[in-house]
Design an enzyme around this catalytic site. Structure first.
Site, PDB file in Angstrom:
ATOM      1  N   GLU A 146      48.318  44.595  40.025  1.00  0.00           N
ATOM      2  CA  GLU A 146      46.886  44.884  39.922  1.00  0.00           C
ATOM      3  C   GLU A 146      46.355  44.895  41.354  1.00  0.00           C
ATOM      4  OE1 GLU A 146      45.354  45.708  37.237  1.00  0.00           O
ATOM      5  OE2 GLU A 146      46.972  45.270  35.821  1.00  0.00           O
ATOM      6  N   GLY A 194      46.508  41.625  44.028  1.00  0.00           N
ATOM      7  CA  GLY A 194      46.280  41.499  45.464  1.00  0.00           C
ATOM      8  C   GLY A 194      46.233  42.859  46.123  1.00  0.00           C
ATOM      9  N   SER A 195      46.671  42.909  47.351  1.00  0.00           N
ATOM     10  CA  SER A 195      46.514  44.138  48.115  1.00  0.00           C
ATOM     11  C   SER A 195      47.662  45.113  47.859  1.00  0.00           C
ATOM     12  CB  SER A 195      46.447  43.819  49.609  1.00  0.00           C
ATOM     13  OG  SER A 195      47.737  43.522  50.078  1.00  0.00           O
ATOM     14  N   GLU A 197      40.024  50.364  51.016  1.00  0.00           N
ATOM     15  CA  GLU A 197      39.266  49.442  50.185  1.00  0.00           C
ATOM     16  C   GLU A 197      38.427  48.550  51.086  1.00  0.00           C
ATOM     17  OE1 GLU A 197      41.674  46.661  48.003  1.00  0.00           O
ATOM     18  OE2 GLU A 197      40.103  46.466  46.481  1.00  0.00           O
ATOM     19  N   CYS A 209      37.718  44.043  43.109  1.00  0.00           N
ATOM     20  CA  CYS A 209      38.630  45.196  43.124  1.00  0.00           C
ATOM     21  C   CYS A 209      37.912  46.468  42.680  1.00  0.00           C
ATOM     22  CB  CYS A 209      39.808  44.968  42.197  1.00  0.00           C
ATOM     23  SG  CYS A 209      40.714  43.470  42.548  1.00  0.00           S
TER      24      CYS A 209
END
Lengths: 472, 472, 472, 472
Positions: B247, B227-228, B375, B281
C-alpha cells in the site's frame, strides 16, 4: 394443410379434438393441431413424474450437451421457424427472427447455467452450539413443473419456462396459447431428439378447464404463468401447496428529460411503442416528456409513427401488421374512443380496419382513461408533458402495475432518484422499458407479477435448497 | 516520563536499545519505548510459528468474541488513546479521535468477517471425467504474517494488518513506525487481555536492518507493507516465496466540473487537502477545475484555506498543525520553491516555520514539478483549469501513481468515462479521493501498490484456498 | 399481578379485552395482558404503513446500531427474561436461558446482515442487443410484514420474524401466541428505546378472527407464519397477493448406524427427544437403529430416558416439566393409547398426570399410528430397527413431513446417500434433527412448509429485487 | 518436412533461427519452426500493447463468440491435432486425444466465464462517514500478459494461459516449450481466424535469454509460468512490479485405506502413475497403503503395472511410450539406481532402453532418496505401508511440495482429517492426485507454486479491481 401432433410424455400424438391455427393477417387456417384432454394430460403427468428421479440424477455435462444441442438446432432452423411463428402470430418477420434468436440464446444460457447451480458454504460455529460443524447448502430440483405461455412471444416465453426447468432438472408440462401452438411444437421435435428422457417435456395445447388442472393438481411442484393479471392472481389462490411464478402485464412508462438525447429517445420509443402492435408486456404505453423538450419530442415522434411501414408480416420491410385477433382490435378501438370522448386528442393514427389497428399517439389523456390505467396491449401510446422530475416519477408510479420503466437522462441525480422511487422490476436508463435480454432478472411488482424470470433466477426458483450439517 | 515495553510473543519486554518518542508540536520527548533487535524478533517469530496450528483451529465464535472485545475496549479508551496518538504524531485531536473510531470499526468488521470466510461449491461433472464428483473449496490461514505500518495513521493502518490477520487465523508480527509506536503498543495491551494465544500478535519497533528480516525470512508467509513506493517495490523483489501486499503513495487528483455542487467540492477539497497537513496517502494533491467554474472555485477555496485554524494538535478547534518532523517540512519547502522558480504562483500559504508548513495552494504548475509528479505528503495543493472532460482525465492519469481519484459531477456520461478511464484503485464521485471507509477495498495501481486492503479483501489475501474433490 | 400493555404503533396500550397468562406448571394466572381488536390492529397497520418510507431510507449504520443495541439489551436482561419465558411456557429454565441466548444471537446476526444486503452486477452485453449496457441489481424492502409466532419458542421464533424484517427495512406487526405473550412484550419495551421509528414494530396478541386479517389484508406484503400445517396451508390460499413463508411441523427421524458413536447418539437423542417435552418442531420423534446395534442403543437410551429429572421448570436441574396445557397432554395420551392398542409396546414412560406427560419410548410401532405419522409435539419417541441403510432412508421419508433429519454415521457413502435422498430441509450428520443455529437456512419441504428462515435467508425473502440497466 | 511459421502480433513469420522438432519415439526431425529473437519479441510486445485498449472495450458477446469459435475449431480438428501433439511429445495418442478434448473444454469454459466477470455491490454507509454513498466494484483487464508453457501438455497448459487472458480482455505473448511448439502453433492459426485483434495473441518459441525478457520487462503486467520450481521461484524475484502465477511441480502422494475400494484404487493409481510416463505435474509418485491391505494392493497393482502396453505413441492401444528425451530417461535411471543402492527394492520395471524407461514400482524406499523427495517426472512409483491414518498424512506432508493428494477411504473422519491436514492445493477423495478438470482451481502450496489456474480463477488473477463510490 400441415398437421402438428402434440407432444405427450415423449410421444407425438393426435387427439379427438382438433385445433385450427389461423394466420391473423390472411385470416386463413393454415395448419391444424390438437387439444389435449384429461387423458393426455394425465399421461403427460405420469410420464413427467416417472422421470423426476432420472432428471435429478442427470450429470451436469449431459444436461449441458442436451440444452446446447437444442440451442444449436434452433439456430439452424432459424428462418423456417421464424416464418411459422410469423404466420401463427402475425408478428412481422423481422421481430419473429429476433424472437428465434432470443430462444437460441435462452437455451444457450440455460445450458451454461445448468453447470453453475450454486452451492453455499456455511461456517456453523458462530456460537459454541455449532462448534466442530460446518454446513453445505445445495439445491435440488423441485419436481414436475407446469408452464402456461401466452401468444405474444409464442416460442421464447415458452422457452423461458422449459429451458430453466430442464436446466434445474425438472420435467415440465407446457401449455402454449391456443392461437400460437406451432413454433413450440416445432421445438418439441427438437427436444425429442436429445438425451432428455421421454416425459421430461410435454407440450399440450388445451382448453381452460384442462389448463386449470395445471394450477390445482398437487403433483405439480411449481406453476409458472405468463398472461393477464386477472387470471394470474386467481391462480395464486387456487395453486394449493405449489410455488407460483406470475409474469403479468403492465402499462409501462417512459420519462424523457431535457438532458437526454432526444433523437435516441424517439427512435427507441418508436420500437418500444409499436413493435408487434404493442402486444408486448413491456410495450411503451405512457411517455412523459419534460415540458422544455416536449414540442421537439412530440414533433419528431409523431412524424416517425406516421412513417411506420404497415403490411404483410412476412415481408421484411414491415414494421407493423395486424393484431392477434378481431376481439383485441375491437377492444383497443373502444378504449381509444372512450379516451377521445373524455378529452384526449389524437396526434397520429386512431383508425381500425378489421384486426388491424393503426399506430396511434394520444395526448391530453388522464389517468382515469383505460388507455392510461389498464394494459392496452395494442399500438397505442400516450404522450404527456411534465414539469419536475419528481412529478414524472409520480405519473409513472400512478398505476396498479409495475413491470419496467425507461428514463432518458444524463443526470446522476435523476438516475438515482428514478431507481430508488420507481415502483417497477427494472429501471432502464436511456432506453425504453421494452428492453429485455434473456439472462437478466425480469418481472414485476404490484399487480404485474410475482417472482423473476431470466435463466439463473428462474432456475433458482425451480429448485429447493437442502442443507447438510456435518462435522469438520 | 512514561515507558512502554514492546510486545514480544505475548510478553511485554524491554530491550537494550531505548527509543525516545517525540511530540512533533512541542519537540519534547514525552515517552520512551524500545527497539527490538534480532533476539526479540526471533522470539516473536518462534512464538508466532508455535501458535499457527492453534490459530488455524480456533472456532469462529472465539475469534469473533476476541476481535469484538478488542473493538469494544478501543471504544472505551477512545479519548485516552486519541491523546496519545495526537501527541506522538502531531495529528489534530479531531482527526485523532476519528482514527480511533476507525480502528474500532476495523476490528468490528474484522470480527464480523471472521464468521464469513467463504467456501465455494463446484460441480465437477462438466465433462464425463468428473461424473459422480463434486468440489468444495475452503480457505485456510497462510501462517505467520509480517506487517509494516507507517507513521501517518499510527493505529488504524497497523490495525488494517493485525485485525484481518487474526480474523483469518494468522499470527502476525507488526513493525510500527519508530516515530509513532505508542498507540499501537496500547493496542497490544488490549490484545493481551483476549483469548488469542500468546504469540498471535507481536508489536516490535525495530531498525531497518531488523525490519529487513520481515521481508526476507521465509517463515513469514505474507508481507503487508504500507509506506513509500521506493521501499515497497524493492521489498517485492526481496520477498522470496511469500506473498506481498503493498500500500504505497500517490498524488491524488480531483476533477471539479461545472455540473457539480461547487460549495460541496470546496468543502471536501479543504479537508482532503489539508487534514493532517496532507500527510495522507490519498490527500488531495491536484485539483482540476472546469474553466467555466475555475474562478468561482478558486476564490472560494483559497479563502477557506486561509481560514484554516492552525495550532496545538491537542486543541479541538485546530485544523492544521505541524508536520511529523523537520526533514519533511524542509522537503516540502524545497519542492514549493522549485515550483515557484519554474513558474508556479502561490494562491495561499507557502511559508514554513520549523516543522510547520502553511496550508498552500499553487497554480500555474506543470507536470515536471515535484509538487505535481511526486507524492508531496504535505499541505500543498495545485489548482489548475481544464477545458474538456477527457483532458481532465488525462491530467489525472498523467502520473506514475494511481491510488484514488475524485470527480465532482452530475453527468452520467462523465461518471462512466471517469470510472472506465481513470487509472486508479477507486473513483469517488462527488467526494475527494481522500474518502475511505474501512471495509471497502482500498489500494492502488501503477506505482501505488499491489493488492487491496479492506477487511474482507485483506482476509482473503491472507488465506490459501484448498479444494476437496469427493464423490457425491 | 403484573400487567403488560400491548405494543401498538410505538405506544403501549391497554384494550377492553384482557388476557390472563397462566403458568402451566402451577396453573396460576401470574400476569395479564390484552387482546388487540380490530381498532388496535388498524392503528398498528396505519403506523406501519406510515413509516415504510422512513424505514426504507434508513442508513445502514443506524439499522445496525439499533439492532445491535437490542441484542445487547436482551443479553443484559438475560436471567430476568428467561424466568418470564419459563413461567409463561413451562419451559425448563436451562432451555429458557438458551432461548434468550439465541434471541441475542438472532438480533446480533440480523444487525450484521443488515450491512450485507447483496447487490449484483450483470454484464448485459451477452448479445449485441445489450451492447454498451450494464445492470446493477439491488434489493429494496417489501413493506409492511405480518408475523405469527407460536408458543413453543415464544421469544426466539418471534425474533426470527422481527429481526429480519427490521434488518430488511420493513415494519412488522407480530402476533404472539396467546399462551405466551410476555417475553415478546418485554422485547417490545427494548425496541421502543431504539431509534427505529414508532410503528416499525407492533406486538399484538389477538384472537383468530383479528389474526385472520394478518392473512387477508393486502396492505401486508408478506406473511410469515410458524405453526401447524393445517392452519398454515390454508393461509397460503387466503393470502391474496402477498408472499408467504410457512414454518410448519414435522415428525423428525434419526438414523443410528453401526459405524457411529453410540454414546454420542444416545446423548443427543435424549435432548432432541425430550427437551421442552418434545414441543419443538424438530423434536426427535422417530429413531431408526441398525439392527446390529439396536440392543445397545435401546438399552442405553431407555435407561437415560428414565433418569431424566422431572420438576419445576424454574429449577435449573429440571430436564422435563409439564406440557403447555391439558389439551395437549390429553392428545398425547390418546395417541399413545391408540398405538399400544395397535401393537406398540412401551420401553419407558407412558403415563400422564394433569398436564404432565412422562418421557416415553415406544417400539413395535408402525406407520399408521398417529405417534409415527403425525406430529406428536410431546415427549414421545418411537424406536425401531432397520436392516439396510436404504431401508432406513425409506422409513424416514415415509412421512408427509420433511423438516430435518439426523444421521449418525462415519461412512461417506451413507452421508452422500442420506443427503441426496432424504426429503427434508436439512440433513444433520452425527447430530439430531433438533440441531439448529440461528443463521442457518431453516425450513421444511413437503407438508412442513415453504421458504426458509435464518437471518440472511429471511431478509432476502423480505426484499424485492430491482434492476438498474444503464449505459457504461 | 512441414515448416511452421511463428505467430508474431497477428502475422505468421519466419526468423533467422530455425528450430527442429524431433519425434521422441522415432528420433526423427519431422517438422521445423523458428526461434524468436529480440526483434520478434519486441514486435509482439508492441502489437500487444497497441491492442490493450481495444481488448478492454470489446463487448462481451464478441469475446464469447470468438472464444467459442476457437473451441469449436479445435473440436473439428481433434484427430489432426492429437497426432501432431503425439508426434512432438511422444504422448500416447489416447492421452493426446484427451488433451485436445480438454483444450476444447478450456476454451469453452473461458467463453462462458468471459460473460461472468463478477461485479460487487458495497453498501458504504456502515458508518456515518459513508451516509448517502454506495460502491460498485468492477474488474478491468490488467494489460499485456506473458505466458510460459511446458512440454508435457503442449497444448492445454498453453491454453490455460491464453484462454483466460483473452476472456479477461488481455493480450498475451506465449512461449511454448522448444520441444513441443507445434500444436500450439496450430492453435495460432485458429486464433488468427477470429475477431480478436492482431496482437491479441503471439506464440513465440524462444531461447531462455529472450524468454527472460518475459520475466523482467515491465510492459508485461502479469507472468504466468508453468515449469520447474527452481526456475519458477527465481522468476518471482526477477519479475519487477508484475504479478506472478507459478504452477510448479510436485511428488504427489496417495493414501489407500482399508475402508476403500481396492480395485478402484489400483485402477486409478495405474493411470495416475504411468500416463505419459509420469511426465505430469500431479503424477502419482508415492503410494501409502494401510498395512492390513498392503499385500492385496501391492499384488494387484504390480501385476497391472507389468501388463501395461508399451509401444508407438500413435497406436491407440499404447499405454506407455518413450520419455521426452534421453536426458530425462538418464536422470530417472540414475535416481532409481541411487534408491536401489540405498536399500530400495524393485517390484516391477526398473530398466531403461534409450529414452524409454520401464513402468517401475519401488518399495522399501525412504524419504532421503530422490525418487521420494524430488519430482521424479518419470514412470516411477514408490509403494509403502502405513499403520495409522495420521502417520499416512505425515508421510504425504513430509515433502517440500504440495500440489494435490489422493485419499481412498469411506470414512468421514479420515476425509475430514485429510482435508484439514494435508498441505496441498487439492485433496481428491477416492481418486488419484492426478485428477484435474479444467474449470477447477488448480495449483500448489509450499514449493509447488503460487496462485491458481482454472478458468474463473485465472481470469480473476488477470484482472484489476476498480471501485466506484457514488451517491445513491
Amino acid at each position: 394443410m400441415k398437421e402438428y401432433k402434440i407432444f405427450v410424455g415423449g410421444e407425438f400424438v393426435s387427439t379427438k379434438t382438433s385445433l385450427d391455427v389461423i394466420n391473423p393477417f390472411t385470416g386463413d387456417c393454415f395448419a391444424k393441431t390438437f387439444l389435449a384432454g384429461q387423458k393426455e394430460l394425465e399421461k403427460a403427468i405420469l410420464a413427467g413424474k416417472s422421470v423426476e428421479e432420472e432428471m435429478k440424477s442427470m450429470p451436469v455435462y449431459k444436461k449441458f450437451e442436451s440444452l446446447l444441442s437444442i440451442s444449436n438446432e434452433l439456430k439452424k432452423k432459424r428462418i423456417y421457424l421464424a416464418e411459422i411463428l410469423s404466420m401463427e402470430s402475425g408478428k412481422p418477420i423481422r421481430y419473429a427472427l429476433g424472437e428465434i434468436d432470443r430462444a437460441v440464446q435462452t437455451f444457450l444460457v440455460a445450458a451454461e447455467e445448468s453447470k453453475r447451480i450454486p452451492g453455499e458454504y456455511l461456517s456453523i460455529d458462530w456460537t459454541a452450539a455449532g462448534e466442530g460443524k460446518e454446513g453445505w447448502l445445495k439445491y435440488f430440483p423441485l419436481g414436475l413443473v407446469a408452464g402456461i405461455a401466452p401468444f405474444n412471444f409464442p416460442l421464447n416465453l415458452a422457452v423461458h419456462k422449459i429451458a430453466p426447468a430442464l436446466a434445474a432438472g425438472n420435467p415440465i408440462i407446457l401449455k402454449p396459447s391456443r392461437s400460437t401452438p406451432l413454433s413450440v411444437l416445432e421445438l418439441a421435435k427438437i427436444i425429442s431428439g436429445t438425451s432428455f428422457p421421454k416425459g421430461a417435456v410435454s407440450i399440450l395445447p388445451m382448453d381452460r378447464s384442462a389448463g386449470n388442472q395445471l394450477v390445482t393438481d398437487d403433483r405439480f411442484k411449481l406453476l409458472s404463468f405468463t398472461g393477464s393479471p386477472a387470471v394470474g392472481w386467481k391462480m395464486k389462490s387456487d395453486a394449493g401447496r405449489k410455488k407460483v411464478i406470475l409474469e403479468l402485464g403492465g402499462n409501462a412508462g417512459v420519462i424523457v428529460t431535457e438532458s437526454s438525447d432526444i433523437d435516441l429517445a424517439v427512435k427507441k420509443c418508436l420500437v418500444g411503442g409499436y413493435a408487434y402492435s404493442g402486444q408486448v408486456c413491456i410495450h411503451v404505453q405512457r411517455i412523459y416528456v419534460q415540458d422544455s423538450v416536449f414540442k421537439e419530442f412530440s414533433g419528431k415522434f409523431t412524424k416517425e409513427v406516421r412513417s411506420l411501414k404497415v403490411g404483410d408480416p412476412l415481408y421484411k420491410e414491415t414494421d407493423v401488421s395486424v393484431m392477434i385477433d378481431q376481439d383485441n382490435a375491437d377492444r383497443v378501438e373502444e378504449w381509444v374512443k372512450e379516451a377521445l370522448k373524455d378529452g384526449a386528442t389524437i396526434l397520429a393514427g386512431g383508425n381500425k380496419k378489421d384486426n388491424y389497428f393503426e399506430p396511434t399517439v394520444l395526448t391530453a389523456t388522464h389517468n382515469d382513461m383505460k388507455v392510461c390505467s389498464l394494459e392496452v396491449f395494442g399500438p397505442v401510446v400516450t404522450l404527456e408533458k411534465y414539469k419536475s422530475f419528481s412529478q414524472a416519477l409520480e405519473y409513472v408510479n400512478d398505476s396498479r402495475y409495475g413491470l419496467q420503466a425507461g428514463v432518458f437522462t444524463n443526470s446522476i441525480k435523476e438516475m438515482n432518484q428514478a431507481f430508488y422511487e420507481l415502483e417497477v422490476g427494472s429501471v432502464i436508463i436511456n432506453d425504453v422499458p421494452t428492453f429485455r435480454v434473456d439472462h437478466m432478472p425480469y418481472g414485476g411488482v404490484k399487480d404485474s407479477g410475482l417472482g423473476r424470470e431470466g435463466l439463473k433466477y428462474t432456475i433458482m426458483e425451480m429448485m429447493e435448497p437442502k442443507l447438510l450439517v456435518k462435522n469438520t
